[in-house]
Design a protein around this motif. Structure first.
Motif, PDB file in Angstrom:
ATOM      1  N   HIS A   1     -36.217 -22.596  -1.353  1.00 52.43           N
ATOM      2  CA  HIS A   1     -36.059 -23.321  -2.622  1.00 52.43           C
ATOM      3  C   HIS A   1     -36.670 -24.724  -2.532  1.00 52.43           C
ATOM      4  CE1 HIS A   1     -34.283 -24.836  -6.265  1.00 52.43           C
ATOM      5  NE2 HIS A   1     -33.649 -25.778  -5.606  1.00 52.43           N
ATOM      6  N   ASP A   2     -37.382 -25.136  -3.576  1.00 52.39           N
ATOM      7  CA  ASP A   2     -38.098 -26.412  -3.557  1.00 52.39           C
ATOM      8  C   ASP A   2     -37.264 -27.605  -4.031  1.00 52.39           C
ATOM      9  OD1 ASP A   2     -40.432 -25.364  -2.531  1.00 52.39           O
ATOM     10  OD2 ASP A   2     -41.207 -24.825  -4.507  1.00 52.39           O
ATOM     11  N   GLY A   3     -36.318 -27.366  -4.940  1.00 49.86           N
ATOM     12  CA  GLY A   3     -35.531 -28.471  -5.498  1.00 49.86           C
ATOM     13  C   GLY A   3     -34.393 -28.898  -4.588  1.00 49.86           C
ATOM     14  N   ASN A   4     -33.547 -29.786  -5.093  1.00 50.86           N
ATOM     15  CA  ASN A   4     -32.371 -30.221  -4.344  1.00 50.86           C
ATOM     16  C   ASN A   4     -31.307 -29.125  -4.322  1.00 50.86           C
ATOM     17  OD1 ASN A   4     -33.388 -32.749  -3.717  1.00 50.86           O
ATOM     18  ND2 ASN A   4     -32.548 -33.708  -5.565  1.00 50.86           N
ATOM     19  N   LEU A   5     -30.462 -29.192  -3.301  1.00 49.16           N
ATOM     20  CA  LEU A   5     -29.355 -28.247  -3.178  1.00 49.16           C
ATOM     21  C   LEU A   5     -28.070 -29.043  -2.979  1.00 49.16           C
ATOM     22  CD1 LEU A   5     -29.359 -24.954  -1.087  1.00 49.16           C
ATOM     23  CD2 LEU A   5     -27.316 -26.304  -1.397  1.00 49.16           C
ATOM     24  N   VAL A   6     -27.146 -28.900  -3.926  1.00 52.86           N
ATOM     25  CA  VAL A   6     -25.836 -29.544  -3.847  1.00 52.86           C
ATOM     26  C   VAL A   6     -24.829 -28.489  -3.402  1.00 52.86           C
ATOM     27  CG1 VAL A   6     -24.031 -30.767  -5.116  1.00 52.86           C
ATOM     28  CG2 VAL A   6     -26.449 -31.144  -5.696  1.00 52.86           C
TER      29      VAL A   6
ATOM     30  N   PRO B   1     -22.203 -25.897  13.722  1.00 56.73           N
ATOM     31  CA  PRO B   1     -23.461 -25.208  13.393  1.00 56.73           C
ATOM     32  C   PRO B   1     -24.022 -25.580  12.017  1.00 56.73           C
ATOM     33  CG  PRO B   1     -21.927 -23.672  14.399  1.00 56.73           C
ATOM     34  CD  PRO B   1     -21.161 -24.936  14.129  1.00 56.73           C
ATOM     35  N   LEU B   2     -23.196 -26.180  11.170  1.00 53.58           N
ATOM     36  CA  LEU B   2     -23.664 -26.588   9.841  1.00 53.58           C
ATOM     37  C   LEU B   2     -24.457 -27.890   9.875  1.00 53.58           C
ATOM     38  CD1 LEU B   2     -20.370 -25.839   7.875  1.00 53.58           C
ATOM     39  CD2 LEU B   2     -22.522 -24.584   7.630  1.00 53.58           C
ATOM     40  N   LEU B   3     -24.386 -28.611  10.988  1.00 55.42           N
ATOM     41  CA  LEU B   3     -25.011 -29.932  11.092  1.00 55.42           C
ATOM     42  C   LEU B   3     -26.495 -29.892  10.737  1.00 55.42           C
ATOM     43  CD1 LEU B   3     -24.551 -32.906  11.959  1.00 55.42           C
ATOM     44  CD2 LEU B   3     -25.164 -32.223  14.277  1.00 55.42           C
ATOM     45  N   LYS B   4     -27.249 -28.972  11.334  1.00 53.87           N
ATOM     46  CA  LYS B   4     -28.697 -28.913  11.128  1.00 53.87           C
ATOM     47  C   LYS B   4     -29.057 -28.583   9.671  1.00 53.87           C
ATOM     48  CE  LYS B   4     -32.811 -27.108  13.511  1.00 53.87           C
ATOM     49  NZ  LYS B   4     -33.516 -26.304  12.508  1.00 53.87           N
ATOM     50  N   PRO B   5     -28.538 -27.479   9.092  1.00 59.03           N
ATOM     51  CA  PRO B   5     -28.913 -27.204   7.700  1.00 59.03           C
ATOM     52  C   PRO B   5     -28.402 -28.254   6.717  1.00 59.03           C
ATOM     53  CG  PRO B   5     -27.251 -25.642   8.477  1.00 59.03           C
ATOM     54  CD  PRO B   5     -27.735 -26.391   9.668  1.00 59.03           C
ATOM     55  N   PHE B   6     -27.246 -28.864   7.003  1.00 55.19           N
ATOM     56  CA  PHE B   6     -26.750 -29.920   6.119  1.00 55.19           C
ATOM     57  C   PHE B   6     -27.747 -31.066   6.035  1.00 55.19           C
ATOM     58  CE2 PHE B   6     -21.822 -29.476   5.904  1.00 55.19           C
ATOM     59  CZ  PHE B   6     -21.977 -28.232   5.309  1.00 55.19           C
ATOM     60  N   ASN B   7     -28.313 -31.437   7.162  1.00 55.13           N
ATOM     61  CA  ASN B   7     -29.196 -32.601   7.190  1.00 55.13           C
ATOM     62  C   ASN B   7     -30.649 -32.274   6.864  1.00 55.13           C
ATOM     63  OD1 ASN B   7     -27.560 -35.077   8.116  1.00 55.13           O
ATOM     64  ND2 ASN B   7     -26.834 -33.443   9.439  1.00 55.13           N
ATOM     65  N   GLU B   8     -31.023 -31.005   6.928  1.00 58.82           N
ATOM     66  CA  GLU B   8     -32.398 -30.617   6.627  1.00 58.82           C
ATOM     67  C   GLU B   8     -32.559 -30.030   5.229  1.00 58.82           C
ATOM     68  OE1 GLU B   8     -33.718 -27.935   9.646  1.00 58.82           O
ATOM     69  OE2 GLU B   8     -33.780 -29.469  11.216  1.00 58.82           O
ATOM     70  N   GLN B   9     -31.476 -29.482   4.689  1.00 58.01           N
ATOM     71  CA  GLN B   9     -31.619 -28.644   3.505  1.00 58.01           C
ATOM     72  C   GLN B   9     -30.752 -29.071   2.323  1.00 58.01           C
ATOM     73  OE1 GLN B   9     -30.904 -24.586   4.619  1.00 58.01           O
ATOM     74  NE2 GLN B   9     -31.321 -23.758   2.598  1.00 58.01           N
ATOM     75  N   VAL B  10     -29.614 -29.705   2.600  1.00 57.29           N
ATOM     76  CA  VAL B  10     -28.629 -30.013   1.554  1.00 57.29           C
ATOM     77  C   VAL B  10     -28.731 -31.477   1.158  1.00 57.29           C
ATOM     78  CG1 VAL B  10     -26.195 -29.984   0.948  1.00 57.29           C
ATOM     79  CG2 VAL B  10     -27.102 -28.202   2.454  1.00 57.29           C
ATOM     80  N   SER B  11     -28.865 -31.741  -0.152  1.00 56.09           N
ATOM     81  CA  SER B  11     -29.007 -33.123  -0.623  1.00 56.09           C
ATOM     82  C   SER B  11     -27.661 -33.827  -0.731  1.00 56.09           C
ATOM     83  CB  SER B  11     -29.731 -33.143  -1.974  1.00 56.09           C
ATOM     84  OG  SER B  11     -29.039 -32.340  -2.912  1.00 56.09           O
ATOM     85  N   ASP B  12     -26.647 -33.110  -1.226  1.00 59.14           N
ATOM     86  CA  ASP B  12     -25.306 -33.689  -1.383  1.00 59.14           C
ATOM     87  C   ASP B  12     -24.259 -32.637  -1.034  1.00 59.14           C
ATOM     88  OD1 ASP B  12     -25.650 -36.442  -2.907  1.00 59.14           O
ATOM     89  OD2 ASP B  12     -27.052 -35.009  -3.811  1.00 59.14           O
ATOM     90  N   ILE B  13     -23.168 -33.097  -0.407  1.00 58.72           N
ATOM     91  CA  ILE B  13     -22.082 -32.199  -0.024  1.00 58.72           C
ATOM     92  C   ILE B  13     -20.796 -32.720  -0.648  1.00 58.72           C
ATOM     93  CG2 ILE B  13     -20.793 -31.186   1.894  1.00 58.72           C
ATOM     94  CD1 ILE B  13     -23.370 -31.991   3.607  1.00 58.72           C
ATOM     95  N   ILE B  14     -20.142 -31.846  -1.414  1.00 57.63           N
ATOM     96  CA  ILE B  14     -18.881 -32.181  -2.066  1.00 57.63           C
ATOM     97  C   ILE B  14     -17.798 -31.346  -1.392  1.00 57.63           C
ATOM     98  CG2 ILE B  14     -17.613 -32.163  -4.246  1.00 57.63           C
ATOM     99  CD1 ILE B  14     -20.431 -32.194  -5.625  1.00 57.63           C
ATOM    100  N   VAL B  15     -16.745 -31.990  -0.906  1.00 58.27           N
ATOM    101  CA  VAL B  15     -15.727 -31.257  -0.147  1.00 58.27           C
ATOM    102  C   VAL B  15     -14.340 -31.463  -0.738  1.00 58.27           C
ATOM    103  CG1 VAL B  15     -17.029 -31.253   2.008  1.00 58.27           C
ATOM    104  CG2 VAL B  15     -15.478 -33.159   1.516  1.00 58.27           C
ATOM    105  N   MET B  16     -13.460 -30.505  -0.479  1.00 55.26           N
ATOM    106  CA  MET B  16     -12.069 -30.574  -0.925  1.00 55.26           C
ATOM    107  C   MET B  16     -11.215 -29.794   0.064  1.00 55.26           C
ATOM    108  SD  MET B  16     -12.039 -27.800  -4.048  1.00 55.26           S
ATOM    109  CE  MET B  16     -13.747 -27.869  -4.520  1.00 55.26           C
TER     110      MET B  16
END
Length: 441
Positions: free
Chosen positions: A338-343, A357-372
């Motif tokens: 996917h070319d656009g941002n990923l929230v 294991p989420l560290l790498k894709p979070f920092n390479e692929q995900v623009s914003d992370i919302i947690v609860m």
């Protein structure tokens, strides 16, 4: 009742959730009156099915119940068999089993079985659809759909397709299978197991009494020690006992089966699921043409990278069934192009799992992370772009403010839902409802 060659007259059912009630009903039909046990001291007996009224009921701590006179304890999958009460019962000669072992003693038609940390519901449901396309009256059961003992005596069923959890497999010894697979192994239920290898050993119990094991070439923890069986993978297959990918096609050996672009499901993880399903289906005589036709129309499952209707140009995906890290990794991998941002919306009960294991894709692929949720704080060490909210409505509103046309908002929690929701379905439904509410005026 004859059970594994032994005549059983005294039996107890431990746990009175859906599976336990199914077991109790089945045993009563066999002419037995089981002792009914539940750890909930305030369980209202009047809410139990009417036939259970004849059975003795014991509530509270298992350690306070003497099981010495019982030959068989049928334990629900949600209850760990590693408790002292069960160790003591086994030392006294009692058999500890589950609903799948009772099923194994009663079933008379072929059975396929699927387990793994992720994808097992998709593969089980896909196989059920393939069976229908082949004109075979099959039913998906076990950890999906109806409890197996509710349908084991249905003479119209020609094939059982079982999704099995590690908890169910812990109490299963004699299930004879035409073919079975462990799709993958990743951190899950680490609050119940002594590490990943212990968890993998529980999963591998599916290969006992299995005619054809089908393993994942890229995941050594799914493999048989003797190397027996067939395999699937992301690489090109070396021979006809291997399924794989080559030049954009699903392959068996050197033979192309179909272009991955013709599959209705998207993502590399679903290409692996498709290979596993084809390998299993061939073991019970399914037509390859019928299975390929199914793959062209089978769009996947609710709460599994499910598209949510929206008119804002944003792709909203409900992957609420991603209750562990491996499932979220699979979803992110499937969206890598996917070319656009990923929230990403994540969080809940991590069940003691390792989120690193989420560290790498979070920092390479995900623009914003919302947690609860209960373990939201664990995500904050993985990225600088983590924002915490109190509920799903807040999460969706924040995501809408961060995403633009052409972007993706993905609910893929990497955690269980039980800290905030009754189950992952309710979590996914709240997400879809909140997305729908964004565009109401």
């Amino acid at each position: 009742m004859n059970f594994n060659g032994q005549e059983i007259t005294k039996v107890a059912v431990i746990g009175l959730g859906m599976t336990g009630r199914s077991c109790a009903s089945y045993l009563i039909k066999q002419g037995l009156l089981p002792l009914l046990v539940d750890t909930r001291e305030n369980l209202d007996r009047s809410l139990l099915p009417e036939p259970f009224a004849q059975c003795e009921l014991a509530l509270g701590d298992l350690d306070n119940i003497d099981f010495a006179e019982y030959q068989l304890l049928v334990v629900s999958p949600g209850i760990s068999i590693r408790q002292p009460a069960f160790e003591k019962a086994k030392a006294q000669g009692c058999i500890v089993a589950g609903d799948i072992e009772l099923f194994a003693n009663a079933v008379s038609v072929p059975v396929l079985a699927i387990t793994g940390s992720n994808g097992k519901t998709t593969v089980t449901s896909l196989l059920e659809a393939m069976a229908k396309e082949n004109g075979v009256n099959a039913i998906a059961a076990g950890n999906i759909g109806v409890p197996v003992l509710d349908v084991v005596d249905d003479k119209s069923i020609e094939l059982f397709i079982l999704e099995l959890s590690s908890f169910q497999l812990e109490t299963t010894d004699n299930l004879c299978l035409k073919a079975a697979t462990v799709l993958n192994i990743s951190d899950d239920h680490m609050d119940r197991y002594d590490g990943l290898d212990d968890y993998a050993q529980a999963k591998q119990r599916i290969y006992r009494n299995c005619q054809m094991p089908i393993v994942n070439r890229q995941d050594a923890r799914t493999h048989m020690l003797d190397g027996r069986g067939q395999s699937f993978g992301l690489d090109a297959p070396a021979n006809d006992n291997e399924f794989g990918l080559k030049n954009g096609s699903l392959m068996r050996g050197d033979t192309p089966l179909m272009s991955v672009n013709d599959m209705a499901m998207v993502g590399v993880h679903n290409q692996l699921n498709a290979q596993a399903a084809i390998a299993l289906g061939l073991q019970v005589g399914f037509s390859l043409d019928a299975m390929i036709a199914t793959l062209k129309s089978f769009t996947g499952l609710e709460h599994r990278c499910q598209k949510v209707a929206s008119n804002d140009g944003i792709l909203w995906l409900n992957d609420s069934k991603a209750t562990n890290v491996g499932a979220t990794l699979a979803a992110l991998e499937g969206l890598k192009s996917h070319d656009g941002n990923l929230v990403l919306i994540a969080g809940g009960d991590a069940k003691g799992g390792d989120l690193s294991p989420l560290l790498k894709p979070f920092n390479e692929q995900v623009s914003d992370i919302i947690v609860m949720g209960k373990d939201a704080h664990l995500f904050k060490s993985l990225s600088d772009n983590v924002r915490e909210v109190n509920n799903m409505q807040e999460a969706v509103s924040l995501a809408a403010s961060l995403a633009n046309r052409g972007d993706i908002v993905l609910l893929s929690p990497a955690c269980a839902s039980i800290d905030m929701f009754s189950n992952y379905m309710e979590r996914g439904q709240q997400f879809m409802t909140a997305v729908g509410g964004l565009h109401e005026h």
